[in-house]
Design an enzyme around this catalytic site. Structure first.
Site, PDB file in Angstrom:
ATOM      1  N   LYS A 168      -2.696   4.831  -2.757  1.00 23.97           N
ATOM      2  CA  LYS A 168      -3.776   5.655  -1.693  1.00 23.97           C
ATOM      3  C   LYS A 168      -4.138   6.957  -2.664  1.00 23.97           C
ATOM      4  CE  LYS A 168      -4.285   3.949   1.953  1.00 23.97           C
ATOM      5  NZ  LYS A 168      -5.262   3.377   2.820  1.00 23.97           N
ATOM      6  N   GLY A 193      -4.722  -4.494   6.039  1.00 22.15           N
ATOM      7  CA  GLY A 193      -2.537  -3.524   7.064  1.00 22.15           C
ATOM      8  C   GLY A 193      -3.585  -2.479   7.788  1.00 22.15           C
ATOM      9  N   LYS A 218      -1.351  -1.043  -4.448  1.00 18.98           N
ATOM     10  CA  LYS A 218      -2.073  -0.112  -3.955  1.00 18.98           C
ATOM     11  C   LYS A 218      -1.956   1.031  -3.565  1.00 18.98           C
ATOM     12  CE  LYS A 218      -4.380   0.180   0.315  1.00 18.98           C
ATOM     13  NZ  LYS A 218      -5.168  -1.669   1.378  1.00 18.98           N
ATOM     14  N   ASP A 246      -7.181   3.561  -3.235  1.00 18.64           N
ATOM     15  CA  ASP A 246      -8.111   2.808  -1.926  1.00 18.64           C
ATOM     16  C   ASP A 246      -8.299   4.152  -1.786  1.00 18.64           C
ATOM     17  OD1 ASP A 246      -8.934   2.499   0.737  1.00 18.64           O
ATOM     18  OD2 ASP A 246      -6.680   1.177   1.172  1.00 18.64           O
ATOM     19  N   GLU A 265     -10.332   0.328  -3.470  1.00 18.92           N
ATOM     20  CA  GLU A 265     -11.244   0.198  -2.226  1.00 18.92           C
ATOM     21  C   GLU A 265     -12.031   0.832  -1.295  1.00 18.92           C
ATOM     22  OE1 GLU A 265      -7.325  -1.295   0.273  1.00 18.92           O
ATOM     23  OE2 GLU A 265      -8.842  -1.161   1.632  1.00 18.92           O
ATOM     24  N   SER A 317       1.128  -0.697  -0.067  1.00 16.34           N
ATOM     25  CA  SER A 317       0.219   0.142   0.032  1.00 16.34           C
ATOM     26  C   SER A 317       0.979   1.103  -0.283  1.00 16.34           C
ATOM     27  CB  SER A 317      -1.071  -0.076   1.261  1.00 16.34           C
ATOM     28  OG  SER A 317      -1.684   1.348   1.395  1.00 16.34           O
ATOM     29  N   LYS A 356      -9.305  -7.263   7.553  1.00 15.64           N
ATOM     30  CA  LYS A 356      -7.634  -6.802   9.257  1.00 15.64           C
ATOM     31  C   LYS A 356      -8.685  -7.547   9.989  1.00 15.64           C
ATOM     32  CE  LYS A 356      -6.974  -2.582   6.326  1.00 15.64           C
ATOM     33  NZ  LYS A 356      -7.369  -0.896   6.811  1.00 15.64           N
ATOM     34  N   ASP A 371     -13.796  -2.086   3.101  1.00 13.92           N
ATOM     35  CA  ASP A 371     -12.448  -2.059   4.183  1.00 13.92           C
ATOM     36  C   ASP A 371     -13.477  -1.947   5.503  1.00 13.92           C
ATOM     37  OD1 ASP A 371     -10.256  -1.688   5.565  1.00 13.92           O
ATOM     38  OD2 ASP A 371      -9.097  -0.843   5.391  1.00 13.92           O
TER      39      ASP A 371
HETATM   40  O1  OSB Z   1      -7.283   1.745   4.489  1.00 11.08           O
HETATM   41  O2  OSB Z   1      -6.188  -0.315   4.577  1.00 11.08           O
HETATM   42  C1  OSB Z   1      -6.025   1.029   5.212  1.00 11.08           C
HETATM   43  C2  OSB Z   1      -2.852   2.165   7.143  1.00 11.08           C
HETATM   44  C3  OSB Z   1      -3.826   2.815   7.833  1.00 11.08           C
HETATM   45  C4  OSB Z   1      -5.250   2.746   7.521  1.00 11.08           C
HETATM   46  C5  OSB Z   1      -5.682   1.988   7.035  1.00 11.08           C
HETATM   47  C6  OSB Z   1      -5.104   1.383   5.792  1.00 11.08           C
HETATM   48  C7  OSB Z   1      -3.919   1.399   5.458  1.00 11.08           C
HETATM   49  C8  OSB Z   1      -3.087   1.120   4.484  1.00 11.08           C
HETATM   50  C9  OSB Z   1      -1.551   0.338   5.103  1.00 11.08           C
HETATM   51  O3  OSB Z   1      -3.351   0.647   3.822  1.00 11.08           O
HETATM   52  C10 OSB Z   1      -1.597  -0.875   4.519  1.00 11.08           C
HETATM   53  C11 OSB Z   1      -0.432  -1.597   5.506  1.00 11.08           C
HETATM   54  O4  OSB Z   1       0.532  -1.889   4.947  1.00 11.08           O
HETATM   55  O5  OSB Z   1       0.248  -1.834   6.770  1.00 11.08           O
HETATM   56 MG    MG Z   2      -8.219   0.628   3.119  1.00  8.61          MG
END
Ligand code: OSB
Ligand code: MG
Length: 369
Positions: free
Chosen positions: A163, A290, A161, A188, A213, A135, A262, A238
Site C-alpha cells: 500500500k 481482497g 503488494k 496500490d 494499482e 497486500s 472483486k 480496482d
Molecule cells: O484496494 O485492494 C484494496 C483492503 C481493503 C480495501 C481495499 C483494498 C484492500 C486490500 C487488502 O488491499 C486485500 C486483502 O488482503 O484482503
Molecule cells: Mg486496491
C-alpha cells in the site's frame, strides 16, 4: 429454488493487526453476513462494504437497510432459478453493488450445494490451485515493513503488494527493491495521487513493478489513460471498474493493462464473470482482489480465482493473516509454493462455524417471502 428465509446479521471481528491504506486504518471489521435457507440447504454470502464509505460509496450502515428493505424481500419473493437471475431481480435498485453481491453470492453458494458441484465448477472455473500474493498495509516504520515482507516471502507468497501514498512510496519501494531484486512487486495507491503527480509516478518505473494499482480517482478512466501513456509500468484498475462496460471502456481507452476483480465491487459472481470474460477476450490479465474478508468471502474469492484468466497472483491469502479464529472450517491455508487448493467438494468447500458466528453476532434480522 424456493427461498424459505433470509437472515442478515452483523458480526464484529478484530483483525490480528491493523491494516493501513491511503484512506485510513482498520483495526476491527464489522461484517454483514447473509444466510439463505432454501430447500434444506444454506447458502452464505458476505458483504465486503467497509466500516466507512472510503473505498466506495457503500459502507455496512448503508448496505444493511438496502438489503433489509429492498434486496432481500425482492429476492425472497422471487425464488430465483439460479445465481445468474439476481441482477434482474435487483434491477430497480441502483448501485449498491456490495449489498447485491452478498445476496447473489449466497444464492450461487446454495445452488452449488443443491447441484452437488463445487462452487468453482458451477461458475465455470478450471484451476485446481490458485496463485497467491499478499497486500501489505502502510507500516509505522520501514523496518517493520521489511520484517513483514520477509515473513510473507518465507510463507511462500508469490507477489508482494505494498500500500502506498505520497510520503510512503519511492523510498519504500527503493529499499524493498534493493533488498529483493527479483520478487514480483506491486503497489496500490487507492486513489492517493493526482495527474500533477505524473512526473513523480514515472520515477516508480525504475523499480520494475508488476503494476501500480489505482493511482488516480476512483471514478476515472480518462486521466488514467493519460497517465498510462507516460508510464512504462502497467496500471491496474480496482475502484474504477464497477461492471463489464467499465472494463470495456478502460481497455478501449488504454487506462490500464491489468484489472483487479472483486466480487463485491462489481455486484457479485455474474458480473465478475462478465468482467473476467471481457478482459480475457481482449488479452488483459486479471487477478482477484481482497477486502479483508472472513472465510465466507474468502471461499467465494477462491472459487472466482479458478477462472482461466486469473493468471496473476491475487490478494486471496490465508485466514491466519487476518483472524485469530476464522468463521469457516478448515481455515484457508496457503502452501509453501504460495498456492491455495480450490476445494473439489460440493458448494463453497468450507464448513461455516455457526456457533462461533452466533457468538460474534451483534444484530440479526429475518426476511421471509
Ligand atoms: O484496494 O485492494 C484494496 C483492503 C481493503 C480495501 C481495499 C483494498 C484492500 C486490500 C487488502 O488491499 C486485500 C486483502 O488482503 O484482503
Ligand atoms: Mg486496491
Amino acid at each position: 429454488m424456493k427461498i424459505d428465509a433470509i437472515y442478515l446479521r452483523e458480526i464484529q471481528m478484530p483483525l490480528v493487526k491493523p491494516f493501513q491504506t491511503s484512506f485510513g486504518t482498520t483495526t476491527a471489521r464489522r461484517i454483514l453476513l447473509v444466510e439463505i435457507r432454501t430447500e434444506g440447504f444454506t447458502g452464505w454470502g458476505e458483504c465486503v462494504a467497509g466500516e466507512h464509505p472510503y473505498f466506495s460509496e457503500e459502507c455496512i450502515d448503508t448496505a444493511w437497510p438496502i438489503m433489509l428493505h429492498e434486496l432481500a424481500p425482492a429476492l425472497a419473493s422471487a425464488d430465483p432459478e439460479h445465481g445468474g437471475k439476481c441482477s434482474e431481480i435487483f434491477r430497480l435498485v441502483r448501485g449498491n453493488r456490495m449489498a447485491k453481491a452478498a445476496l447473489e453470492n449466497a444464492v450461487w453458494d446454495a445452488e452449488a450445494q443443491m447441484r452437488r458441484v463445487p462452487l468453482a465448477d458451477l461458475i465455470g472455473g478450471s484451476r485446481e490451485v490458485i496463485p497467491c500474493g499478499v497486500s501489505i498495509g502502510i507500516q509505522p516504520t520501514l523496518e517493520q515493513l521489511l520484517a513483514e515482507i520477509e515473513t510473507e516471502l518465507a510463507a511462500g507468497y508469490q507477489r508482494i503488494k505494498l500500500k502506498c501514498k505520497p510520503g510512503w512510496d519511492v523510498k519504500v519501494l527503493e529499499a524493498v527493491r534493493n533488498r529483493w531484486p527479483d520478487i514480483l512487486l506491486s503497489c496500490d495507491a487507492n486513489s492517493a495521487y493526482r495527474l500533477r503527480d505524473a512526473d513523480h509516478l514515472v520515477t516508480f518505473d525504475q523499480f520494475n513493478l508488476l503494476m501500480i494499482e489505482q493511482p488516480l480517482w476512483a471514478d476515472d478512466f480518462y486521466y488514467h489513460s493519460m497517465l498510462q501513456k507516460q508510464l512504462e509500468t502497467s496500471i491496474c484498475l480496482d475502484e474504477s471498474i464497477r461492471n463489464r462496460r467499465d472494463a470495456l471502456a478502460a481497455i478501449e481507452m488504454e487506462s490500464c493493462r491489468i484489472i483487479n476483480i472483486k466480487n463485491g465491487r462489481v455486484g457479485g459472481f455474474s458480473e465478475a464473470i462478465a468482467v473476467h470474460n471481457a478482459a480475457h477476450e481482449r488479452g488483459i490479465p486479471v487477478w482477484c482482489g481482497g477486502m479483508l474478508e472472513t472465510g465466507i468471502g474468502r471461499s467465494h474469492n477462491i472459487a472466482l480465482s479458478s477462472l482461466e484468466n486469473f493468471t496473476l497472483p491475487g490478494d486471496v491469502s490465508a485466514s491466519r493473516r487476518y483472524w485469530k479464529e476464522d468463521i469457516i472450517e478448515p481455515e484457508v491455508e496457503v502452501s509453501p509454493l504460495g498456492e491455495i487448493t480450490v476445494p473439489n467438494t460440493p458448494g463453497r468447500g468450507f464448513e461455516v462455524r455457526t456457533d462461533l458466528i452466533e457468538k460474534l453476532t451483534v444484530r440479526k434480522e429475518e426476511i421471509r417471502s
